[in-house]
Write a protein that holds these residues in place. Structure first.
Motif, PDB file in Angstrom:
ATOM      1  N   HIS A  44      -2.758  -6.648  -1.757  1.00 40.21           N
ATOM      2  CA  HIS A  44      -3.308  -5.303  -1.545  1.00 40.21           C
ATOM      3  C   HIS A  44      -3.771  -4.834  -2.917  1.00 40.21           C
ATOM      4  O   HIS A  44      -3.083  -5.099  -3.913  1.00 40.21           O
ATOM      5  CB  HIS A  44      -2.232  -4.320  -1.095  1.00 40.21           C
ATOM      6  CG  HIS A  44      -1.695  -4.544   0.282  1.00 40.21           C
ATOM      7  ND1 HIS A  44      -1.985  -3.722   1.340  1.00 40.21           N
ATOM      8  CD2 HIS A  44      -0.835  -5.484   0.767  1.00 40.21           C
ATOM      9  CE1 HIS A  44      -1.344  -4.132   2.429  1.00 40.21           C
ATOM     10  NE2 HIS A  44      -0.635  -5.208   2.107  1.00 40.21           N
TER      11      HIS A  44
ATOM     12  N   VAL B  41      -1.969   2.590   6.301  1.00 34.94           N
ATOM     13  CA  VAL B  41      -2.043   3.063   7.702  1.00 34.94           C
ATOM     14  C   VAL B  41      -3.238   3.987   7.944  1.00 34.94           C
ATOM     15  O   VAL B  41      -3.643   4.193   9.084  1.00 34.94           O
ATOM     16  CB  VAL B  41      -0.743   3.779   8.152  1.00 34.94           C
ATOM     17  CG1 VAL B  41       0.393   2.801   8.318  1.00 34.94           C
ATOM     18  CG2 VAL B  41      -0.384   4.920   7.234  1.00 34.94           C
TER      19      VAL B  41
ATOM     20  N   THR C  70      -2.263  -8.611  11.886  1.00 35.28           N
ATOM     21  CA  THR C  70      -1.087  -8.085  12.589  1.00 35.28           C
ATOM     22  C   THR C  70      -1.354  -8.022  14.084  1.00 35.28           C
ATOM     23  O   THR C  70      -2.409  -7.560  14.526  1.00 35.28           O
ATOM     24  CB  THR C  70      -0.707  -6.698  12.026  1.00 35.28           C
ATOM     25  OG1 THR C  70      -0.359  -6.866  10.657  1.00 35.28           O
ATOM     26  CG2 THR C  70       0.481  -6.107  12.773  1.00 35.28           C
TER      27      THR C  70
ATOM     28  N   SER D 285      -4.181 -11.575   6.382  1.00 36.77           N
ATOM     29  CA  SER D 285      -3.152 -11.189   7.347  1.00 36.77           C
ATOM     30  C   SER D 285      -3.832 -10.678   8.614  1.00 36.77           C
ATOM     31  O   SER D 285      -4.961 -10.177   8.568  1.00 36.77           O
ATOM     32  CB  SER D 285      -2.248 -10.115   6.742  1.00 36.77           C
ATOM     33  OG  SER D 285      -3.017  -9.013   6.317  1.00 36.77           O
TER      34      SER D 285
ATOM     35  N   PHE E 238       1.184   2.100  12.458  1.00 34.12           N
ATOM     36  CA  PHE E 238       0.291   1.057  11.954  1.00 34.12           C
ATOM     37  C   PHE E 238      -0.452   0.543  13.190  1.00 34.12           C
ATOM     38  O   PHE E 238       0.113  -0.162  14.029  1.00 34.12           O
ATOM     39  CB  PHE E 238       1.128  -0.024  11.271  1.00 34.12           C
ATOM     40  CG  PHE E 238       0.340  -1.193  10.748  1.00 34.12           C
ATOM     41  CD1 PHE E 238      -0.968  -1.066  10.300  1.00 34.12           C
ATOM     42  CD2 PHE E 238       0.939  -2.449  10.676  1.00 34.12           C
ATOM     43  CE1 PHE E 238      -1.678  -2.149   9.810  1.00 34.12           C
ATOM     44  CE2 PHE E 238       0.246  -3.546  10.190  1.00 34.12           C
ATOM     45  CZ  PHE E 238      -1.077  -3.389   9.764  1.00 34.12           C
TER      46      PHE E 238
ATOM     47  N   SER F 109      -4.880  -8.728   2.452  1.00 29.15           N
ATOM     48  CA  SER F 109      -4.361  -7.930   3.565  1.00 29.15           C
ATOM     49  C   SER F 109      -5.515  -7.311   4.339  1.00 29.15           C
ATOM     50  O   SER F 109      -6.409  -6.708   3.744  1.00 29.15           O
ATOM     51  CB  SER F 109      -3.473  -6.806   3.025  1.00 29.15           C
ATOM     52  OG  SER F 109      -3.223  -5.869   4.057  1.00 29.15           O
ATOM     53  N   THR F 110      -5.479  -7.453   5.650  1.00 32.74           N
ATOM     54  CA  THR F 110      -6.401  -6.684   6.499  1.00 32.74           C
ATOM     55  C   THR F 110      -5.650  -5.510   7.128  1.00 32.74           C
ATOM     56  O   THR F 110      -6.222  -4.781   7.936  1.00 32.74           O
ATOM     57  CB  THR F 110      -7.006  -7.536   7.631  1.00 32.74           C
ATOM     58  OG1 THR F 110      -5.950  -7.940   8.496  1.00 32.74           O
ATOM     59  CG2 THR F 110      -7.763  -8.732   7.093  1.00 32.74           C
ATOM     60  N   GLY F 111      -4.376  -5.380   6.756  1.00 38.44           N
ATOM     61  CA  GLY F 111      -3.592  -4.254   7.255  1.00 38.44           C
ATOM     62  C   GLY F 111      -3.890  -3.008   6.441  1.00 38.44           C
ATOM     63  O   GLY F 111      -3.925  -1.899   6.966  1.00 38.44           O
ATOM     64  N   GLY F 112      -4.102  -3.236   5.135  1.00 39.19           N
ATOM     65  CA  GLY F 112      -4.409  -2.121   4.246  1.00 39.19           C
ATOM     66  C   GLY F 112      -3.317  -1.073   4.264  1.00 39.19           C
ATOM     67  O   GLY F 112      -2.118  -1.389   4.292  1.00 39.19           O
TER      68      GLY F 112
ATOM     69  N   HIS G 130      -0.087 -12.559  -1.277  1.00 43.38           N
ATOM     70  CA  HIS G 130      -0.577 -11.612  -0.247  1.00 43.38           C
ATOM     71  C   HIS G 130      -0.987 -10.342  -0.991  1.00 43.38           C
ATOM     72  O   HIS G 130      -0.153  -9.664  -1.592  1.00 43.38           O
ATOM     73  CB  HIS G 130       0.551 -11.343   0.749  1.00 43.38           C
ATOM     74  CG  HIS G 130       0.286 -10.196   1.667  1.00 43.38           C
ATOM     75  ND1 HIS G 130      -0.430 -10.314   2.840  1.00 43.38           N
ATOM     76  CD2 HIS G 130       0.633  -8.877   1.591  1.00 43.38           C
ATOM     77  CE1 HIS G 130      -0.493  -9.133   3.450  1.00 43.38           C
ATOM     78  NE2 HIS G 130       0.139  -8.238   2.702  1.00 43.38           N
TER      79      HIS G 130
ATOM     80  N   GLU H 201       6.061  -5.395  -2.380  1.00 39.27           N
ATOM     81  CA  GLU H 201       5.537  -4.722  -1.179  1.00 39.27           C
ATOM     82  C   GLU H 201       6.686  -4.445  -0.209  1.00 39.27           C
ATOM     83  O   GLU H 201       6.668  -3.448   0.512  1.00 39.27           O
ATOM     84  CB  GLU H 201       4.468  -5.597  -0.488  1.00 39.27           C
ATOM     85  CG  GLU H 201       4.017  -5.018   0.848  1.00 39.27           C
ATOM     86  CD  GLU H 201       2.781  -5.676   1.443  1.00 39.27           C
ATOM     87  OE1 GLU H 201       2.062  -6.389   0.702  1.00 39.27           O
ATOM     88  OE2 GLU H 201       2.519  -5.483   2.645  1.00 39.27           O
TER      89      GLU H 201
ATOM     90  N   PHE I 141       5.742   2.821  11.971  1.00 35.32           N
ATOM     91  CA  PHE I 141       5.874   2.367  10.582  1.00 35.32           C
ATOM     92  C   PHE I 141       6.490   3.524   9.818  1.00 35.32           C
ATOM     93  O   PHE I 141       5.789   4.355   9.246  1.00 35.32           O
ATOM     94  CB  PHE I 141       4.461   2.013  10.084  1.00 35.32           C
ATOM     95  CG  PHE I 141       4.397   1.161   8.856  1.00 35.32           C
ATOM     96  CD1 PHE I 141       4.628  -0.205   8.915  1.00 35.32           C
ATOM     97  CD2 PHE I 141       4.087   1.731   7.625  1.00 35.32           C
ATOM     98  CE1 PHE I 141       4.553  -0.992   7.776  1.00 35.32           C
ATOM     99  CE2 PHE I 141       4.009   0.951   6.487  1.00 35.32           C
ATOM    100  CZ  PHE I 141       4.237  -0.418   6.568  1.00 35.32           C
TER     101      PHE I 141
ATOM    102  N   PHE J 135       5.620  -8.006  13.695  1.00 35.47           N
ATOM    103  CA  PHE J 135       6.616  -6.985  13.358  1.00 35.47           C
ATOM    104  C   PHE J 135       7.613  -6.792  14.495  1.00 35.47           C
ATOM    105  O   PHE J 135       8.581  -6.058  14.342  1.00 35.47           O
ATOM    106  CB  PHE J 135       5.938  -5.635  13.086  1.00 35.47           C
ATOM    107  CG  PHE J 135       5.165  -5.553  11.792  1.00 35.47           C
ATOM    108  CD1 PHE J 135       4.048  -6.334  11.561  1.00 35.47           C
ATOM    109  CD2 PHE J 135       5.559  -4.666  10.797  1.00 35.47           C
ATOM    110  CE1 PHE J 135       3.315  -6.232  10.374  1.00 35.47           C
ATOM    111  CE2 PHE J 135       4.848  -4.560   9.607  1.00 35.47           C
ATOM    112  CZ  PHE J 135       3.716  -5.344   9.394  1.00 35.47           C
TER     113      PHE J 135
ATOM    114  N   ALA K 233       0.824  -1.217   0.000  1.00 36.11           N
ATOM    115  CA  ALA K 233       0.000   0.000   0.000  1.00 36.11           C
ATOM    116  C   ALA K 233       0.853   1.261   0.000  1.00 36.11           C
ATOM    117  O   ALA K 233       0.323   2.364  -0.027  1.00 36.11           O
ATOM    118  CB  ALA K 233      -0.902  -0.001   1.234  1.00 36.11           C
ATOM    119  N   GLU K 234       2.157   1.104   0.037  1.00 39.61           N
ATOM    120  CA  GLU K 234       3.011   2.266   0.296  1.00 39.61           C
ATOM    121  C   GLU K 234       3.677   2.852  -0.947  1.00 39.61           C
ATOM    122  O   GLU K 234       3.967   4.037  -0.990  1.00 39.61           O
ATOM    123  CB  GLU K 234       4.096   1.893   1.320  1.00 39.61           C
ATOM    124  CG  GLU K 234       3.603   1.817   2.750  1.00 39.61           C
ATOM    125  CD  GLU K 234       2.725   0.603   3.045  1.00 39.61           C
ATOM    126  OE1 GLU K 234       3.036  -0.474   2.508  1.00 39.61           O
ATOM    127  OE2 GLU K 234       1.727   0.742   3.778  1.00 39.61           O
TER     128      GLU K 234
HETATM  129  N1  KMH Z   1       0.576  -1.631   4.657  1.00 39.73           N
HETATM  130  C1  KMH Z   1       0.916  -1.757   6.032  1.00 39.73           C
HETATM  131  C2  KMH Z   1       0.417  -0.578   6.808  1.00 39.73           C
HETATM  132  C3  KMH Z   1      -0.696  -6.341   6.131  1.00 39.73           C
HETATM  133  O1  KMH Z   1      -0.784  -6.434   4.911  1.00 39.73           O
HETATM  134  O2  KMH Z   1      -1.472  -6.924   6.880  1.00 39.73           O
HETATM  135  C4  KMH Z   1       0.365  -2.980   6.651  1.00 39.73           C
HETATM  136  C5  KMH Z   1       0.618  -4.256   5.966  1.00 39.73           C
HETATM  137  C6  KMH Z   1       0.355  -5.481   6.758  1.00 39.73           C
HETATM  138  O3  KMH Z   1       0.980  -4.334   4.809  1.00 39.73           O
END
Ligand code: KMH
Ligand code: ZN
Length: 282
Positions: free
Chosen positions: A50, A88, A109, A107, A120, A83-86, A48, A229, A115, A146, A15-16
């Motif tokens: 996003h 931030v 976390t 996922s 996060f 991903s459930t982290g998405g 995995h 990622e 982060f 993490f 996501a970054e």
């Molecule tokens: N993008 C990060 C803030 C996940 O996918 O669960 C969180 C992340 C972790 O990537």
């Protein structure tokens, strides 16, 4: 007992990173599907995921997530993990809703972490709610760790709410995030020693820690996660040309370690993924 093959996870997008920073980053559904196909051919068994919107910005839009799961199932046999982290900035409610897209895995976390310059956020009530939803919706969680404290919180989840769907506890050590545990062999061993007995695990080294973490993970009996990622540079000064070259390198390391890439079928068996193939009418 040490596994005889290596589960290779690819995290192709994240996501970054912006598309213009890394043109090989898959941001459309077509790009994601062709990346997933190429990565499966190179040895990856789990993807995995996003996703991005039409402007290539991170999104947790449920309709798009459903379409993505369907397209990946159609094009590959990989385990599809959302991903459930998405990002931030994503609200907790949107992150919980991801499970409604009925992925094989998600996922989860196990704690809040700095982060880079952001935070996060994964407070206990959110983790507990997400975990119970994975059990109810029969989605296999991958515990993302993490930091060492996250291992303790994973134990707390298991002790409080019982085993995950399917019964296999599977974790991923995410190492080298600025704010989390460092991507070193010493940190990896400390985290692995704290995992519950019988837990399967992979490790991810962010940025330049990708290779040292992969080598440490293989020597300690773990599995591998690679992808854009986590890593945008293949070697010093040489940008990654595509996710598949990171998977191909991980597969080569796994073969050198005499633990070749795990098939997608074996990955489903190891992780106890629910069979979601529609019943055939006769
Ligand atoms: N993008 C990060 C803030 C996940 O996918 O669960 C969180 C992340 C972790 O990537
Ligand atoms: Zn992620």
């Amino acid at each position: 007992m040490s596994p005889t093959s290596t589960l290779i996870t690819v995290a192709p997008t994240g996501a970054e990173t912006a598309k213009d920073e890394a043109p090989a980053l898959p941001v459309t559904l077509d790009e994601l599907v062709s990346t997933a196909r190429a990565c499966e051919a190179a040895g990856a068994a789990l993807v995995h995921v996003h996703i991005r919107d039409d402007g290539a910005q991170p999104t947790l839009d449920l309709g798009r997530l459903r379409d993505t799961v369907a397209a990946l199932r159609e094009a590959t046999t990989m385990v599809v993990q959302l991903s459930t982290g998405g990002a931030v900035t994503d609200p907790f409610e949107h992150r919980l809703r991801v499970l409604d897209a009925e992925p094989d895995s998600c996922s989860l976390t196990c704690g809040t972490v700095n982060f880079g310059d952001a935070v996060f956020a994964n407070p206990w009530p959110f983790m507990a709610e997400l975990y119970q939803r994975t059990q109810a919706q029969e989605v296999v969680p991958e515990f993302e760790l993490f930091d060492l404290g996250h291992v303790a919180s994973m134990h707390r989840l298991l002790d409080t709410y019982g085993a995950p769907y399917g019964g296999q506890v599977h974790a991923d050590l995410v190492m080298g995030v600025p704010g989390g545990m460092p991507g070193t062999a010493a940190a990896l061993v400390a985290a692995v020693q704290a995992l519950p007995a019988g837990c399967s695990w992979s490790a991810t080294g962010i940025g330049r820690t990708s290779l040292p973490v992969a080598l440490a993970a293989l020597s300690a009996g773990g599995h591998l996660r690679v992808g854009m990622e986590d890593t945008l540079t293949f070697a010093r000064g040489r940008p990654v040309t595509g996710n598949e070259e990171l998977v191909a390198r991980a597969a080569e390391l796994a073969r050198l370690a005499q633990r070749p890439p795990m098939s997608t079928g074996d990955a489903r068996t190891m992780l106890r993924i629910k069979d979601r193939t529609p019943a055939r009418s006769t």
